[in-house]
Design a protein around this motif. Structure first.
Motif, PDB file in Angstrom:
ATOM      1  N   THR A   9       0.854  -1.182   0.000  1.00  0.00           N
ATOM      2  CA  THR A   9       0.000   0.000   0.000  1.00  0.00           C
ATOM      3  C   THR A   9       0.892   1.235   0.000  1.00  0.00           C
ATOM      4  O   THR A   9       1.820   1.335   0.807  1.00  0.00           O
ATOM      5  CB  THR A   9      -0.905   0.026   1.248  1.00  0.00           C
ATOM      6  N   VAL A  10       0.636   2.157  -0.905  1.00  0.00           N
ATOM      7  CA  VAL A  10       1.398   3.407  -0.973  1.00  0.00           C
ATOM      8  C   VAL A  10       0.580   4.498  -0.293  1.00  0.00           C
ATOM      9  O   VAL A  10      -0.563   4.761  -0.676  1.00  0.00           O
ATOM     10  CB  VAL A  10       1.721   3.793  -2.427  1.00  0.00           C
ATOM     11  N   LEU A  11       1.160   5.110   0.731  1.00  0.00           N
ATOM     12  CA  LEU A  11       0.516   6.183   1.484  1.00  0.00           C
ATOM     13  C   LEU A  11       1.170   7.495   1.088  1.00  0.00           C
ATOM     14  O   LEU A  11       2.362   7.709   1.321  1.00  0.00           O
ATOM     15  CB  LEU A  11       0.675   5.940   2.989  1.00  0.00           C
ATOM     16  N   THR A  12       0.393   8.373   0.461  1.00  0.00           N
ATOM     17  CA  THR A  12       0.954   9.619  -0.026  1.00  0.00           C
ATOM     18  C   THR A  12       0.053  10.785   0.386  1.00  0.00           C
ATOM     19  O   THR A  12      -0.986  10.599   1.023  1.00  0.00           O
ATOM     20  CB  THR A  12       1.156   9.575  -1.554  1.00  0.00           C
ATOM     21  N   GLY A  13       0.449  11.978   0.041  1.00  0.00           N
ATOM     22  CA  GLY A  13      -0.282  13.176   0.439  1.00  0.00           C
ATOM     23  C   GLY A  13       0.691  14.326   0.546  1.00  0.00           C
ATOM     24  O   GLY A  13       1.884  14.132   0.806  1.00  0.00           O
ATOM     25  N   PHE A  14       0.190  15.536   0.354  1.00  0.00           N
ATOM     26  CA  PHE A  14       1.095  16.685   0.299  1.00  0.00           C
ATOM     27  C   PHE A  14       1.661  17.000   1.679  1.00  0.00           C
ATOM     28  O   PHE A  14       1.192  16.498   2.710  1.00  0.00           O
ATOM     29  CB  PHE A  14       0.373  17.903  -0.293  1.00  0.00           C
ATOM     30  N   LEU A  15       2.702  17.805   1.693  1.00  0.00           N
ATOM     31  CA  LEU A  15       3.369  18.184   2.942  1.00  0.00           C
ATOM     32  C   LEU A  15       2.356  18.674   3.971  1.00  0.00           C
ATOM     33  O   LEU A  15       1.497  19.498   3.666  1.00  0.00           O
ATOM     34  CB  LEU A  15       4.409  19.285   2.682  1.00  0.00           C
ATOM     35  N   GLY A  16       2.450  18.140   5.188  1.00  0.00           N
ATOM     36  CA  GLY A  16       1.577  18.591   6.261  1.00  0.00           C
ATOM     37  C   GLY A  16       0.200  17.966   6.252  1.00  0.00           C
ATOM     38  O   GLY A  16      -0.666  18.355   7.035  1.00  0.00           O
ATOM     39  N   ALA A  17      -0.022  16.981   5.373  1.00  0.00           N
ATOM     40  CA  ALA A  17      -1.356  16.374   5.289  1.00  0.00           C
ATOM     41  C   ALA A  17      -1.652  15.452   6.464  1.00  0.00           C
ATOM     42  O   ALA A  17      -2.804  15.106   6.700  1.00  0.00           O
ATOM     43  CB  ALA A  17      -1.503  15.604   3.976  1.00  0.00           C
ATOM     44  N   GLY A  18      -0.619  15.042   7.196  1.00  0.00           N
ATOM     45  CA  GLY A  18      -0.846  14.214   8.378  1.00  0.00           C
ATOM     46  C   GLY A  18      -0.616  12.733   8.163  1.00  0.00           C
ATOM     47  O   GLY A  18      -1.217  11.900   8.847  1.00  0.00           O
ATOM     48  N   LYS A  19       0.287  12.386   7.236  1.00  0.00           N
ATOM     49  CA  LYS A  19       0.524  10.970   6.930  1.00  0.00           C
ATOM     50  C   LYS A  19       1.051  10.210   8.151  1.00  0.00           C
ATOM     51  O   LYS A  19       0.582   9.125   8.477  1.00  0.00           O
ATOM     52  CB  LYS A  19       1.517  10.848   5.772  1.00  0.00           C
ATOM     53  N   THR A  20       2.045  10.787   8.829  1.00  0.00           N
ATOM     54  CA  THR A  20       2.652  10.071   9.952  1.00  0.00           C
ATOM     55  C   THR A  20       1.691   9.954  11.122  1.00  0.00           C
ATOM     56  O   THR A  20       1.667   8.942  11.826  1.00  0.00           O
ATOM     57  CB  THR A  20       3.957  10.778  10.382  1.00  0.00           C
ATOM     58  N   THR A  21       0.862  10.977  11.347  1.00  0.00           N
ATOM     59  CA  THR A  21      -0.142  10.909  12.412  1.00  0.00           C
ATOM     60  C   THR A  21      -1.099   9.749  12.170  1.00  0.00           C
ATOM     61  O   THR A  21      -1.407   8.961  13.075  1.00  0.00           O
ATOM     62  CB  THR A  21      -0.933  12.232  12.479  1.00  0.00           C
ATOM     63  N   LEU A  22      -1.575   9.625  10.924  1.00  0.00           N
ATOM     64  CA  LEU A  22      -2.474   8.523  10.586  1.00  0.00           C
ATOM     65  C   LEU A  22      -1.751   7.188  10.711  1.00  0.00           C
ATOM     66  O   LEU A  22      -2.294   6.221  11.242  1.00  0.00           O
ATOM     67  CB  LEU A  22      -3.005   8.701   9.160  1.00  0.00           C
ATOM     68  N   LEU A  23      -0.507   7.149  10.268  1.00  0.00           N
ATOM     69  CA  LEU A  23       0.264   5.911  10.318  1.00  0.00           C
ATOM     70  C   LEU A  23       0.455   5.438  11.752  1.00  0.00           C
ATOM     71  O   LEU A  23       0.312   4.244  12.049  1.00  0.00           O
ATOM     72  CB  LEU A  23       1.622   6.149   9.650  1.00  0.00           C
ATOM     73  N   ASN A  24       0.764   6.354  12.650  1.00  0.00           N
ATOM     74  CA  ASN A  24       0.934   5.989  14.055  1.00  0.00           C
ATOM     75  C   ASN A  24      -0.330   5.350  14.617  1.00  0.00           C
ATOM     76  O   ASN A  24      -0.277   4.376  15.383  1.00  0.00           O
ATOM     77  CB  ASN A  24       1.295   7.226  14.878  1.00  0.00           C
ATOM     78  N   ARG A  25      -1.487   5.896  14.231  1.00  0.00           N
ATOM     79  CA  ARG A  25      -2.746   5.333  14.730  1.00  0.00           C
ATOM     80  C   ARG A  25      -3.025   3.976  14.093  1.00  0.00           C
ATOM     81  O   ARG A  25      -3.444   3.027  14.766  1.00  0.00           O
ATOM     82  CB  ARG A  25      -3.889   6.307  14.436  1.00  0.00           C
TER      83      ARG A  25
END
Length: 371
Positions: A9-25
């Motif tokens: 699964t590729v998780l992408t999104g522009f700078l500041g979109a909150g990818k790491t926050t979602l990933l941690n959850r």
């Protein structure tokens, strides 16, 4: 232990979109047990330290069995290293890989790394692309950055973040705009999205018993009129009077091609070859289910990114009563009606003044609009 090919699964999104926050959850969700997370972001890996159990050789072992690693050199090297660790027993289990891309990245090269490497394509399959969009700043990013538009256009899932900070009208407008850019993607709220909502969202898995081709192809292929047609969703869906604010959006088009009846493999092969050779750089993503004349009982599933095709898969049977051919293409700056004219010619339903398949086989460059 791993069952190949391993879904990616590729998780992408522009700078500041909150990818790491979602990933941690998501990493706390049991559905992501035995998952390797590859971080391709600038700066430090911001995975919650509470989850970290041990680290060695750039691989972080998390307490629930997940792995995290940063890209060293090329992404291909990191993926190959994970395969080597599995085969030599240094990793016991690997059920899935999630790749978090840099916010500035065009996602196509990441997808090509998975789909275009002769060895990796045997070990991995692209499950889907999950794109995060900031509900507060997402519209501005789409206006200002072509990369943000590409990230939205190739997604199988669009996940809105920071919805608690944006007004209802702004969220509604952003959802309508995203649906116009990518009609086939499911739009979710990050606060309500579980891992199960984001996984198994992309490339159709022939081993899945509860097959749903329509879900995979998305809304764009739901037309039953039985002819090739293309959609410039920017002009069709609710942007009247606002076009000057969305100067990039009209560059992206979704083409839904439908043909009732079987098609010879040679015709499909020529369609794909001509499309990729003449317009490959403008083809963001392509997926389809095809009824072959040579073996109509077993559908062919194809999936491509720009000039690269994932190895086609043959399904054991049709998942429902509907047959025929359905292709969905997402393009950027593709000449007007090129895809539809090419497809019509190769299915022997040419428009006026357009060559049919016999003519194309003798003169493949005859199709109008190839420039």
């Amino acid at each position: 232990m791993a069952i190949f090919p391993i879904p990616v699964t590729v998780l992408t999104g522009f700078l500041g979109a909150g990818k790491t926050t979602l990933l941690n959850r998501l990493l706390k969700d049991p559905a992501l047990a035995d998952t390797a997370v590859i971080i391709n972001e600038y700066g430090e890996v911001a995975i919650d330290h509470l989850l970290v159990e041990q680290a060695s050789d750039g691989i972080i072992q998390l307490s629930d069995g997940c792995l995290c690693c940063t890209v060293r050199g090329e992404l291909v090297d990191t993926l190959a290293d994970l395969v080597d660790r599995l085969q030599t027993g240094r990793i016991e289990k690997l059920a899935r890989i999630v790749i978090e891309t840099t916010g500035l990245a065009d996602p196509a090269p990441v997808l090509q790394s998975i789909m275009g490497h002769p060895a990796l394509v045997q070990a991995f399959r692209l499950d889907g692309v999950v794109t995060l969009v900031d509900a507060v700043n997402g519209a501005a990013s789409l206006d200002a950055h072509l990369e943000a538009l590409k990230q939205a256009a190739v997604a199988d899932r669009l996940v809105l973040t920071k919805t608690d900070l944006a007004g209802a009208d702004a969220i509604g407008d952003l959802k309508a705009r995203l649906k116009a850019i990518n009609a086939g993607a499911r739009i979710l709220d990050a606060g309500k999205a579980a891992a199960a909502d984001l996984l198994d969202s992309g490339l159709y898995d022939p081993t899945t018993k509860s097959a749903d081709v329509r879900r995979w192809l998305g809304e764009a292929a739901e037309d039953d009129h039985g002819h090739a047609h293309g959609h410039d969703h920017h002009h069709e869906r609710g942007h009247e009077g606002h076009g000057h604010h969305h100067r990039h959006d009209s560059r992206v088009k979704t083409h839904a091609l439908v043909h009732e009846g079987a098609i010879p493999f040679s015709a499909i092969e020529m369609f794909l070859d001509l499309l990729r050779s003449q317009q490959g750089d403008r083809l963001l993503r392509m997926k389809g289910v095809i009824e072959l004349a040579e073996d109509p009982s077993r559908p062919l599933v194809i999936h491509g990114v720009q000039r690269l095709l994932h190895p086609p898969a043959r399904l054991p049977a049709w998942p429902d009563e509907r047959r025929g051919t359905r292709l969905v293409l997402i393009t950027l700056d593709m000449p007007a009606d090129y895809v539809e004219r090419l497809f019509s010619a190769l299915t022997n339903r040419p428009a006026v003044d357009t060559p049919d398949r016999a003519a194309l086989e003798h003169n493949p460059l005859a199709i109008a609009g190839r420039g």
